[in-house]
Design a protein around this motif. Structure first.
Motif, PDB file in Angstrom:
ATOM      1  N   ARG A  93      13.543-140.726  23.224  1.00  0.00           N
ATOM      2  CA  ARG A  93      13.847-139.294  23.209  1.00  0.00           C
ATOM      3  C   ARG A  93      12.677-138.507  22.597  1.00  0.00           C
ATOM      4  O   ARG A  93      12.326-137.412  23.064  1.00  0.00           O
ATOM      5  CB  ARG A  93      15.124-139.043  22.405  1.00  0.00           C
ATOM      6  CG  ARG A  93      15.730-137.661  22.614  1.00  0.00           C
ATOM      7  CD  ARG A  93      16.867-137.414  21.646  1.00  0.00           C
ATOM      8  NE  ARG A  93      17.910-138.428  21.693  1.00  0.00           N
ATOM      9  CZ  ARG A  93      18.912-138.451  22.549  1.00  0.00           C
ATOM     10  NH1 ARG A  93      19.007-137.492  23.462  1.00  0.00           N
ATOM     11  NH2 ARG A  93      19.829-139.406  22.507  1.00  0.00           N
ATOM     12  N   HIS A  94      12.079-139.074  21.543  1.00  0.00           N
ATOM     13  CA  HIS A  94      10.932-138.440  20.896  1.00  0.00           C
ATOM     14  C   HIS A  94       9.782-138.266  21.892  1.00  0.00           C
ATOM     15  O   HIS A  94       9.190-137.183  22.007  1.00  0.00           O
ATOM     16  CB  HIS A  94      10.493-139.297  19.696  1.00  0.00           C
ATOM     17  CG  HIS A  94       9.178-138.911  19.092  1.00  0.00           C
ATOM     18  ND1 HIS A  94       7.980-139.469  19.502  1.00  0.00           N
ATOM     19  CD2 HIS A  94       8.876-138.039  18.111  1.00  0.00           C
ATOM     20  CE1 HIS A  94       6.999-138.954  18.782  1.00  0.00           C
ATOM     21  NE2 HIS A  94       7.503-138.076  17.937  1.00  0.00           N
ATOM     22  N   SER A 101      17.160-136.254  29.074  1.00  0.00           N
ATOM     23  CA  SER A 101      17.997-136.196  27.868  1.00  0.00           C
ATOM     24  C   SER A 101      19.426-136.647  28.146  1.00  0.00           C
ATOM     25  O   SER A 101      20.037-137.369  27.332  1.00  0.00           O
ATOM     26  CB  SER A 101      18.000-134.778  27.294  1.00  0.00           C
ATOM     27  OG  SER A 101      16.722-134.429  26.804  1.00  0.00           O
ATOM     28  N   ASP A 105      16.025-143.334  20.242  1.00  0.00           N
ATOM     29  CA  ASP A 105      15.462-142.165  19.559  1.00  0.00           C
ATOM     30  C   ASP A 105      13.960-142.069  19.801  1.00  0.00           C
ATOM     31  O   ASP A 105      13.413-140.964  19.961  1.00  0.00           O
ATOM     32  CB  ASP A 105      15.745-142.239  18.057  1.00  0.00           C
ATOM     33  CG  ASP A 105      17.171-141.852  17.702  1.00  0.00           C
ATOM     34  OD1 ASP A 105      17.867-141.251  18.547  1.00  0.00           O
ATOM     35  OD2 ASP A 105      17.597-142.149  16.563  1.00  0.00           O
ATOM     36  N   ILE A 128      19.593-140.449  28.428  1.00  0.00           N
ATOM     37  CA  ILE A 128      19.484-141.072  27.100  1.00  0.00           C
ATOM     38  C   ILE A 128      20.809-140.945  26.365  1.00  0.00           C
ATOM     39  O   ILE A 128      21.280-141.895  25.726  1.00  0.00           O
ATOM     40  CB  ILE A 128      18.331-140.449  26.295  1.00  0.00           C
ATOM     41  CG1 ILE A 128      16.981-140.821  26.926  1.00  0.00           C
ATOM     42  CG2 ILE A 128      18.379-140.920  24.841  1.00  0.00           C
ATOM     43  CD1 ILE A 128      15.786-140.206  26.244  1.00  0.00           C
ATOM     44  N   ASP A 129      21.446-139.782  26.457  1.00  0.00           N
ATOM     45  CA  ASP A 129      22.771-139.607  25.831  1.00  0.00           C
ATOM     46  C   ASP A 129      23.769-140.603  26.407  1.00  0.00           C
ATOM     47  O   ASP A 129      24.593-141.169  25.664  1.00  0.00           O
ATOM     48  CB  ASP A 129      23.275-138.185  26.052  1.00  0.00           C
ATOM     49  CG  ASP A 129      22.524-137.148  25.233  1.00  0.00           C
ATOM     50  OD1 ASP A 129      21.825-137.539  24.279  1.00  0.00           O
ATOM     51  OD2 ASP A 129      22.629-135.947  25.565  1.00  0.00           O
TER      52      ASP A 129
END
Length: 422
Positions: A50-51, A373, A47, A376-377
């Motif tokens: 991702r941030h 993204s 997270d 990361i997923d």
């Protein structure tokens, strides 16, 4: 070639546990024996990645190292799964399970191409010799660094310096420059032995790294960390200071000679800005407890600077009061961005511990280590499916847990196309 700062975060490994192995790390010691949550810890770390990606920054990652490290146990003459450990063996077994490589600020020291004699980015793996659970990391770290930065036209990756000189990597190294892609001033912070906790960074380790990287001696400073800071629990310099481009953000008690340090910086980088937090506003104890300085000080796409801090710092009244006053002023740090990395914090590592800063052209980096993204997923899906939900330190050494941890890492490497690291 477009040089930008890339933050490579360590993905929290499936063996993440609280064995309290790190002498001088107050958070690690205070949580020793607690139940850990590897799945939650890894998702918190993702997270944060991702941030930062959402801020418009380039983000990378490193995979967990192989754990438990059976080679480490074999070298110590220990069985992998002894049911009744002898004197001292419990901590040695826990060391073989440690997921501490997630704190990639300790992976290596990095000098970008604008600073080096051959105009390549140089990385020297840290030997981490002071702590047994970390001293085993560097050979596997080098394997990963040499894969991620395999382009020899742009990178040089060095083995660790001799173990007689303790080296903890970028956690005791800062770089200041007008811009990330401009020639910079490199600051190597070391400690002196003699206090209640070990001074982990040796001056000669920093000098060796500077020579290996071909740095201009006029653009290098060797700075002594204050004995007071080490004794208070600042086991690395990045617990009390962080730099980014022209700005040094530091606690008043970070260095043995703060005035001399600031003068030396300004003489070599006239545009340097020193943001010093006085002890009267935030005590050394509160700075270390909150990890205010173990933050990511970042240049955002609009040119302003943001400070990514742990939520613990934002929640501490003295720290929050000082940050609010800073934001109300006309200083160089314009944004404060809290993130939740509680599982890492409980083991002694904040946002800055989790990342290694590399200034490079992303096109020269192995793309398997760079994130968007979707990637990361992908990683989050593997973690959610395979990482243990929790680990009690009493379970370390159990064969069933070992199989689960190794299978989880294997699933990640397969999904990330990094099977060569098995």
């Amino acid at each position: 070639m477009a040089l930008v700062e890339i933050n490579f975060d360590g993905l929290v490994g499936p063996s993440h546990n609280y064995a309290g192995l790190s002498l001088g790390n107050l958070a690690s010691a205070s949580h020793g024996g607690d139940v850990s949550y590897p799945r939650g810890a890894a998702l918190q770390g993702l997270d944060k990645m991702r941030h930062n990606l959402g801020l418009g920054l380039v983000q990378g990652f490193f995979a967990p190292l192989p754990r438990p490290n059976h080679g480490f146990l074999t070298a110590l003459g220990l069985d992998h799964d002894a049911a009744t450990p002898g004197p001292g063996e419990t901590r040695l077994r826990a060391a073989a399970w440690s997921a501490s490589a997630m704190w990639t600020a300790n992976a290596a020291t990095v000098s970008p191409a604008p600073d080096t004699a051959d105009h390549r980015c140089h990385l020297t793996a840290a030997n981490l010799v002071t702590m047994p659970h970390r001293s085993q990391e560097w050979p596997d770290t080098v394997r990963q660094l040499r894969l991620a930065f395999a382009d020899a036209a742009h990178f040089a990756v060095h083995d660790a310096v001799p173990a007689c000189f303790g080296d903890e990597g970028a956690a005791n190294h800062m770089r200041m420059a007008a811009r990330h892609d401009a020639p910079g001033l490199e600051l190597f912070v070391y400690g002196r032995p003699g206090g209640p906790f070990p001074a982990r960074q040796h001056e000669q380790a920093g000098r060796a790294v500077a020579r290996l990287h071909g740095l201009n001696p006029e653009k290098v400073l060797f700075i002594e960390q204050s004995a007071e800071a080490i004794a208070a629990g600042a086991f690395h310099n990045d617990v009390v200071a962080v730099a980014n481009e022209r700005v040094l953000f530091t606690h008043e008690q970070a260095f043995a000679d703060p005035d001399g340090t600031y003068a030396a910086i300004r003489s070599r980088l006239p545009q340097a800005e020193i943001v010093e937090v006085p002890a009267s506003a935030v005590s050394l104890a509160d700075a270390i407890r909150s990890y205010l300085f173990n933050a990511q000080l970042l240049t955002l796409p609009d040119g302003t600077m943001g400070l990514v801090i742990p939520t613990e710092a934002w929640a501490m009244p003295a720290v929050r009061g000082w940050l609010d006053a800073m934001l109300a002023s006309n200083g160089p740090i314009r944004h404060v961005l809290p993130v939740d990395v509680r599982q890492s914090m409980a083991n002694g590592g904040g946002p800055a511990c989790l990342r290694l800063r590399v200034v490079a052209d992303p096109a020269t980096v192995d793309p398997r280590f760079l994130l968007d993204s979707a990637r990361i997923d992908l990683l989050a899906g593997v973690v959610a499916q395979h990482w243990p939900e929790q680990i009690d330190p009493a379970d370390l050494g159990r064969d069933s847990l070992a199989r689960s941890v190794m299978a989880a890492r294997g699933a990640l490497l397969d999904a990330a196309d990094l099977g060569v690291l098995v």
